[in-house]
Design an enzyme around this catalytic site. Sequence first.
Site, PDB file in Angstrom:
ATOM      1  N   PHE A   1      14.834  16.625   6.066  1.00  0.00           N
ATOM      2  CA  PHE A   1      15.144  17.978   6.579  1.00  0.00           C
ATOM      3  C   PHE A   1      16.245  17.917   7.776  1.00  0.00           C
ATOM      4  CE2 PHE A   1      13.527  20.789   9.927  1.00  0.00           C
ATOM      5  CZ  PHE A   1      14.336  22.015   9.713  1.00  0.00           C
TER       6      PHE A   1
ATOM      7  N   ASP B   1      18.766   6.421   2.942  1.00  0.00           N
ATOM      8  CA  ASP B   1      17.315   6.963   2.699  1.00  0.00           C
ATOM      9  C   ASP B   1      16.825   6.403   1.423  1.00  0.00           C
ATOM     10  OD1 ASP B   1      14.986   8.757   2.455  1.00  0.00           O
ATOM     11  OD2 ASP B   1      16.181  10.272   3.426  1.00  0.00           O
ATOM     12  N   ASN B   2      15.420   6.031   1.574  1.00  0.00           N
ATOM     13  CA  ASN B   2      14.698   5.611   0.419  1.00  0.00           C
ATOM     14  C   ASN B   2      14.254   6.633  -0.545  1.00  0.00           C
ATOM     15  OD1 ASN B   2      12.488   6.393   1.717  1.00  0.00           O
ATOM     16  ND2 ASN B   2      11.273   4.401   1.682  1.00  0.00           N
TER      17      ASN B   2
ATOM     18  N   VAL C   1      14.685   1.181   5.050  1.00  0.00           N
ATOM     19  CA  VAL C   1      14.927   0.568   6.515  1.00  0.00           C
ATOM     20  C   VAL C   1      13.753  -0.668   6.822  1.00  0.00           C
ATOM     21  CG1 VAL C   1      16.161   2.396   7.199  1.00  0.00           C
ATOM     22  CG2 VAL C   1      14.092   2.264   8.024  1.00  0.00           C
TER      23      VAL C   1
ATOM     24  N   TYR D   1       0.871   8.181  12.688  1.00  0.00           N
ATOM     25  CA  TYR D   1       2.134   8.794  12.887  1.00  0.00           C
ATOM     26  C   TYR D   1       2.319   8.657  14.502  1.00  0.00           C
ATOM     27  CZ  TYR D   1       6.200  12.120  13.136  1.00  0.00           C
ATOM     28  OH  TYR D   1       7.192  12.884  13.428  1.00  0.00           O
TER      29      TYR D   1
ATOM     30  N   LYS E   1       5.053   6.456  16.483  1.00  0.00           N
ATOM     31  CA  LYS E   1       6.383   6.865  17.398  1.00  0.00           C
ATOM     32  C   LYS E   1       6.277   6.060  18.776  1.00  0.00           C
ATOM     33  CE  LYS E   1       8.482   9.573  14.445  1.00  0.00           C
ATOM     34  NZ  LYS E   1       9.854   9.145  14.024  1.00  0.00           N
TER      35      LYS E   1
END
Length: 327
Positions: free
Chosen positions: A12, A32-33, A58, A146, A150
Amino acid sequence: MKRILITGAAGFLGSHLCDRFIKEGYHVIGMDNLITGDIRNIQHLMPLEHFEFYHHDVTKFVHVPGHLDYILHFASPASPIDYLKIPIQTLKVGSLGTHNLLGLARVKGARILIASTSEIYGDPLVHPQTEEYYGNVNTVGPRGVYDEAKRFQESLTMAYHTFHNVEVRIVRIFNTYGPRMRLNDGRVIPAFIGQALRGENLTVFGEGLQTRSFCYVDDQVDGIYRLLLSDYSSPVNIGNPEEITILDFAKEILALTNSDCQIIYKDLPINDPLQRCPDITKAKSILGWTPKVSRAEGMKKTYEYFKAFSTEELNAIEHKDFSKYIY
């Protein structure tokens, strides 16, 4: 011509960033995978001379021939549905993926901008959230994969800046919305709009008194663009500080879609943040940035995008095979 690598390019936000940098006259290399990205988001860029696409993960060694001026690292699952299905890959893209790209930035002498998130604040105990707030995060809760990916990403980025003199930028992204969001990704805006378009009741968790602040994608991209070209290396919040409760937002969606659906209530998920609102003082003073698109205007554009979906698309539920990414 400046050359920029954008990871998560088919996602997005990544796809909108590709559009912006093409418009600004850059040579854009998208990577992008496609684990959560959609190639259709960048299909319109494929014929362009100054756009390349690499289908690559990546978390494995990243090689890009030629010079690079900038790197934008936006590769990561970003919705609860995704990172709960692929928790290990979520942690790996935030750690190994970030390590690979910081190493690439060091070798190329490129400036790198890392996409962090308001999730690093967890369920915040201060309001609104400033960049100096350390957060309130449950490391072993369902959101931990997540949140901690980060938080580690930010630490690793600053370590490369301190010890290797890599030019870094860190954006902390608050709730962002607009065209190209995935209808079934579990986030509140596509969830509400999808339910309204299918004639279903809107699902509100808890009493709906938890708050969110929604930033339209064009504003978010402009903030990221300004941060990349700034001289500021510490984290910066980019988001819209106009706060609204989820219950009031659900009512706005019903009015926008002219729906006679009802609102139903379910139990609040574990560690769901009760308040989420950015303090954007730094963005205003350092970047000269403030959001310009009102929620009414942005939601109208977003609704028009989803309204164009076919009945089959509205009723489709994604069953992507994530098994090959669990390692």
